[in-house]
Design an enzyme around this catalytic site. Structure first.
Site, PDB file in Angstrom:
ATOM      1  N   SER A   1      42.267  28.106  40.041  1.00 50.42           N
ATOM      2  CA  SER A   1      42.946  29.423  39.128  1.00 50.42           C
ATOM      3  C   SER A   1      43.902  28.939  38.401  1.00 50.42           C
ATOM      4  O   SER A   1      44.736  28.239  38.837  1.00 50.42           O
ATOM      5  CB  SER A   1      43.219  30.456  40.458  1.00 50.42           C
ATOM      6  OG  SER A   1      43.838  31.700  39.569  1.00 50.42           O
TER       7      SER A   1
ATOM      8  N   TYR B   1      47.972  32.927  47.869  1.00 52.88           N
ATOM      9  CA  TYR B   1      46.680  32.591  47.196  1.00 52.88           C
ATOM     10  C   TYR B   1      47.138  31.583  46.053  1.00 52.88           C
ATOM     11  O   TYR B   1      46.362  30.772  45.873  1.00 52.88           O
ATOM     12  CB  TYR B   1      46.194  33.712  46.402  1.00 52.88           C
ATOM     13  CG  TYR B   1      45.096  33.840  45.290  1.00 52.88           C
ATOM     14  CD1 TYR B   1      43.755  33.439  45.651  1.00 52.88           C
ATOM     15  CD2 TYR B   1      45.284  33.831  44.045  1.00 52.88           C
ATOM     16  CE1 TYR B   1      42.882  33.159  44.839  1.00 52.88           C
ATOM     17  CE2 TYR B   1      44.324  33.491  43.150  1.00 52.88           C
ATOM     18  CZ  TYR B   1      42.965  33.215  43.525  1.00 52.88           C
ATOM     19  OH  TYR B   1      42.306  32.893  42.494  1.00 52.88           O
TER      20      TYR B   1
HETATM   21  N1  LIG Z   1      38.126  36.811  39.449  1.00 57.43           N
HETATM   22  C1  LIG Z   1      39.065  36.155  39.223  1.00 57.43           C
HETATM   23  O1  LIG Z   1      40.061  36.789  38.291  1.00 57.43           O
HETATM   24  C2  LIG Z   1      39.394  34.891  39.386  1.00 57.43           C
HETATM   25  C3  LIG Z   1      40.366  33.922  38.550  1.00 57.43           C
HETATM   26  C4  LIG Z   1      40.815  32.744  39.272  1.00 57.43           C
HETATM   27  C5  LIG Z   1      40.078  32.151  40.188  1.00 57.43           C
HETATM   28  N2  LIG Z   1      39.062  33.104  40.730  1.00 57.43           N
HETATM   29  C6  LIG Z   1      38.382  32.059  41.854  1.00 57.43           C
HETATM   30  O2  LIG Z   1      36.902  32.174  41.799  1.00 57.43           O
HETATM   31  C7  LIG Z   1      36.293  32.522  42.867  1.00 57.43           C
HETATM   32  C8  LIG Z   1      35.351  33.493  42.893  1.00 57.43           C
HETATM   33  O3  LIG Z   1      36.287  34.829  42.687  1.00 57.43           O
HETATM   34  P1  LIG Z   1      35.643  36.392  42.447  1.00 57.43           P
HETATM   35  O4  LIG Z   1      36.690  36.986  41.726  1.00 57.43           O
HETATM   36  O5  LIG Z   1      34.146  36.005  41.892  1.00 57.43           O
HETATM   37  O6  LIG Z   1      35.537  36.847  43.788  1.00 57.43           O
HETATM   38  P2  LIG Z   1      34.859  38.048  44.387  1.00 57.43           P
HETATM   39  O7  LIG Z   1      35.467  38.810  45.536  1.00 57.43           O
HETATM   40  O8  LIG Z   1      33.955  39.014  43.552  1.00 57.43           O
HETATM   41  O9  LIG Z   1      33.402  37.449  45.425  1.00 57.43           O
HETATM   42  C9  LIG Z   1      33.955  36.257  46.426  1.00 57.43           C
HETATM   43  C10 LIG Z   1      32.603  36.043  46.930  1.00 57.43           C
HETATM   44  O10 LIG Z   1      33.042  35.164  48.025  1.00 57.43           O
HETATM   45  C11 LIG Z   1      32.525  35.670  49.460  1.00 57.43           C
HETATM   46  N3  LIG Z   1      33.261  34.988  50.205  1.00 57.43           N
HETATM   47  C12 LIG Z   1      34.528  35.343  50.868  1.00 57.43           C
HETATM   48  N4  LIG Z   1      34.853  34.738  51.909  1.00 57.43           N
HETATM   49  C13 LIG Z   1      33.690  33.832  52.234  1.00 57.43           C
HETATM   50  C14 LIG Z   1      33.636  32.944  53.092  1.00 57.43           C
HETATM   51  N5  LIG Z   1      34.556  32.866  54.184  1.00 57.43           N
HETATM   52  N6  LIG Z   1      32.476  32.270  53.045  1.00 57.43           N
HETATM   53  C15 LIG Z   1      31.635  32.423  52.428  1.00 57.43           C
HETATM   54  N7  LIG Z   1      31.724  33.443  51.273  1.00 57.43           N
HETATM   55  C16 LIG Z   1      32.882  33.896  51.323  1.00 57.43           C
HETATM   56  C17 LIG Z   1      32.506  37.127  49.398  1.00 57.43           C
HETATM   57  O11 LIG Z   1      31.232  37.606  50.199  1.00 57.43           O
HETATM   58  C18 LIG Z   1      32.022  37.316  47.858  1.00 57.43           C
HETATM   59  O12 LIG Z   1      30.520  37.317  47.730  1.00 57.43           O
HETATM   60  C19 LIG Z   1      37.624  32.442  44.052  1.00 57.43           C
HETATM   61  O13 LIG Z   1      37.633  31.320  44.576  1.00 57.43           O
HETATM   62  C20 LIG Z   1      38.689  32.950  43.366  1.00 57.43           C
HETATM   63  O14 LIG Z   1      39.887  32.605  43.877  1.00 57.43           O
HETATM   64  C21 LIG Z   1      38.786  34.146  40.405  1.00 57.43           C
END
Ligand SMILES: NC(=O)c1ccc[n+]([C@@H]2O[C@H](COP(=O)([O-])OP(=O)(O)OC[C@H]3O[C@@H](n4cnc5c(N)ncnc54)[C@H](O)[C@@H]3O)[C@@H](O)[C@H]2O)c1
Length: 242
Positions: free
Chosen positions: A135, A148
């Site tokens: 991230s 986080y």
């Molecule tokens: N959305 C953002 O702004 C952003 C920015 C930087 C990084 N990220 C990273 O991208 C990744 C996805 O983020 P997102 O925003 O799409 O998240 P989201 O919350 O929309 O989706 C996350 C998914 O992961 C699944 N999940 C959660 N815990 C789990 C586990 N223990 N085992 C298996 N599946 C699990 C959930 O069921 C969900 O489907 C994360 O690692 C997050 O840190 C997101």
């Protein structure tokens, strides 16, 4: 035409993970859509002719089971995208040790378990591409989620360190660090307010969406990216520039 590769994308039932799964499928790979949410994973898998698996990445036995099932079914694992993670919003004053440990258990221990298990299969096959979703909060030092941000820094350190140990097996490992993205998870919580602050700092005046991240991951997961390892690619519309 290269042979079809087998990819596991964790947390691919929605958001960034689903977009990555779609991108890898469009590149011709067979994608295993692994998530805690089996219903959501099944819908994505059906759309891309992939396979859905119920998986909690923090559960050692579940990780071993799913990796074993993929090997039984396809005989190989070529690509692992460590995307699943918790994205909490908790000011420091309210952050207790139980939540700190829970976020580390999923984000960091899950990263270890998946990489260890799927990475061993890749090593046997003499080829692999691992992409870890970090991230840009690690670069920006974003407030209200110190636990986080610490876990995402761990992704970057782990990526750098492991590259030198698994290169001998033909495996590359890289990180992609997205900026704020309008995923289901972000839109349903207080992180959504962050767009007002971040969008004016970006080079492009719009919200980032999950499909902005998939192509960078797909490139690092491709055979063409064979000379890139241990790196972190920030994909945030120019929000941070280092
Ligand atoms: N959305 C953002 O702004 C952003 C920015 C930087 C990084 N990220 C990273 O991208 C990744 C996805 O983020 P997102 O925003 O799409 O998240 P989201 O919350 O929309 O989706 C996350 C998914 O992961 C699944 N999940 C959660 N815990 C789990 C586990 N223990 N085992 C298996 N599946 C699990 C959930 O069921 C969900 O489907 C994360 O690692 C997050 O840190 C997101």
């Amino acid at each position: 035409m290269t042979e079809q590769r087998v990819a596991i994308v964790t947390g691919a039932a929605q958001g960034i993970g689903a977009a990555i799964a779609r991108e890898l499928a469009a590149d011709g790979h067979k994608v295993v859509v692994a998530d805690l949410n089996l219903e959501g994973a099944s819908a994505v898998a059906q759309e891309i002719d992939g396979v859905a698996k119920l998986l909690d990445i923090s559960d050692e036995a579940a990780v071993a089971r799913v990796v074993g099932e993929v090997v039984d079914e396809f005989g190989r694992i070529d690509i692992l995208v460590n995307n699943a993670g918790l994205v909490p919003f908790t000011p420091w004053e309210k952050l207790d040790f139980a939540e700190w440990k829970r976020v580390f258990d999923v984000n960091v221990n899950g990263l270890y378990l998946m990489t260890k298990s799927a990475g061993d299969v890749m090593a046997q096959g003499g080829y692999g591409r691992i992409v870890n979703i970090a991230s840009n909060t690690f670069v920006a030092g974003t407030p209200n989620c110190a636990h986080y941000v610490a876990t995402k820094g761990a992704y970057i350190g782990f990526t750098r360190a492991l590259a030198g140990e698994i290169g001998k097996h033909g495996i590359t490992i890289n990180a992609v660090a997205p900026g704020i993205i309008a995923s289901e998870g972000v839109l349903s919580g207080p992180h959504a307010d962050g767009f007002d602050y971040v969008v004016p700092m970006q080079a492009f005046a719009r919200r980032g969406v999950p499909s902005d991240i998939g192509p960078a991951v797909a490139f690092l997961a491709s055979e063409k990216a064979s000379w890139i390892t241990g790196q972190t690619l920030v994909v945030d519309g120019g929000h941070t520039r280092n």
